[in-house]
Design an enzyme around this catalytic site. Structure first.
Site, PDB file in Angstrom:
ATOM      1  N   TYR A 115       0.833  -1.201   0.000  1.00 33.08           N
ATOM      2  CA  TYR A 115       0.000   0.000   0.000  1.00 33.08           C
ATOM      3  C   TYR A 115       0.865   1.247   0.000  1.00 33.08           C
ATOM      4  O   TYR A 115       2.048   1.208   0.314  1.00 33.08           O
ATOM      5  CB  TYR A 115      -0.989   0.017   1.174  1.00 33.08           C
ATOM      6  CG  TYR A 115      -0.393   0.396   2.515  1.00 33.08           C
ATOM      7  CD1 TYR A 115      -0.424   1.723   2.954  1.00 33.08           C
ATOM      8  CD2 TYR A 115       0.175  -0.560   3.345  1.00 33.08           C
ATOM      9  CE1 TYR A 115       0.122   2.069   4.187  1.00 33.08           C
ATOM     10  CE2 TYR A 115       0.703  -0.222   4.566  1.00 33.08           C
ATOM     11  CZ  TYR A 115       0.678   1.104   4.986  1.00 33.08           C
ATOM     12  OH  TYR A 115       1.213   1.445   6.197  1.00 33.08           O
ATOM     13  N   CYS A 116       0.246   2.356  -0.401  1.00 32.94           N
ATOM     14  CA  CYS A 116       0.903   3.663  -0.389  1.00 32.94           C
ATOM     15  C   CYS A 116      -0.131   4.695   0.056  1.00 32.94           C
ATOM     16  O   CYS A 116      -1.036   4.364   0.820  1.00 32.94           O
ATOM     17  CB  CYS A 116       1.486   3.988  -1.770  1.00 32.94           C
ATOM     18  SG  CYS A 116       0.241   4.119  -3.085  1.00 32.94           S
ATOM     19  N   ARG A 117      -0.014   5.919  -0.404  1.00 32.77           N
ATOM     20  CA  ARG A 117      -0.955   6.961   0.008  1.00 32.77           C
ATOM     21  C   ARG A 117      -2.314   6.775  -0.660  1.00 32.77           C
ATOM     22  O   ARG A 117      -3.340   6.769   0.002  1.00 32.77           O
ATOM     23  CB  ARG A 117      -0.377   8.343  -0.316  1.00 32.77           C
ATOM     24  CG  ARG A 117      -1.288   9.486   0.088  1.00 32.77           C
ATOM     25  CD  ARG A 117      -0.637  10.851  -0.219  1.00 32.77           C
ATOM     26  NE  ARG A 117      -1.643  11.891  -0.112  1.00 32.77           N
ATOM     27  CZ  ARG A 117      -2.443  12.265  -1.109  1.00 32.77           C
ATOM     28  NH1 ARG A 117      -2.352  11.687  -2.283  1.00 32.77           N
ATOM     29  NH2 ARG A 117      -3.338  13.230  -0.923  1.00 32.77           N
TER      30      ARG A 117
END
Length: 117
Positions: A77-79
């Site tokens: 995951y990221c932003r």
């Protein structure tokens, strides 16, 4: 971006990406046996991570360097989901198997009322 070339690991024709919702990720975390990787920058991570996540910035994310021998499924995951999608493409191309990431990233996670630490 560099293309994976040479004999490093199996190659697939096209990366396969699985988009997880926050609810699907929550279920996987509750079941255990996943390796959650946050691919945001160190500055972003300083503001909070999903509990249990490890940090590997997308610029440093190299599937060939991941120890995948423990059998845990990697979830990225990221932003907002863009960088984790890129990392998932790299992982899928390397393993030849579908790679999972949190669609909408930590923003979607927080919008769903899930905790960060």
């Amino acid at each position: 971006p560099e293309l994976a070339a040479g004999g490093e690991g199996p190659q697939s024709a096209a990366p396969q990406i699985v988009n997880l919702t926050p609810a699907q990720l929550r279920a996987k975390l509750d079941e255990g046996n996943i390796r959650l990787i946050d691919v945001r920058t160190s500055m972003e991570v300083a503001f909070g991570v999903i509990p249990g996540a490890e940090h590997i910035p997308v610029d440093d994310f190299d599937p060939a360097k991941l120890d995948l021998s423990d059998g845990r499924k990697v979830v990225l995951y990221c932003r907002s989901g863009n960088r984790s999608g890129t990392a998932a493409e790299r992982l899928s191309a390397y393993t030849g198997e579908p790679a999972e990431h949190l669609a909408g990233g930590i923003l979607a996670w927080e919008d769903a009322g899930e905790p960060i630490e």
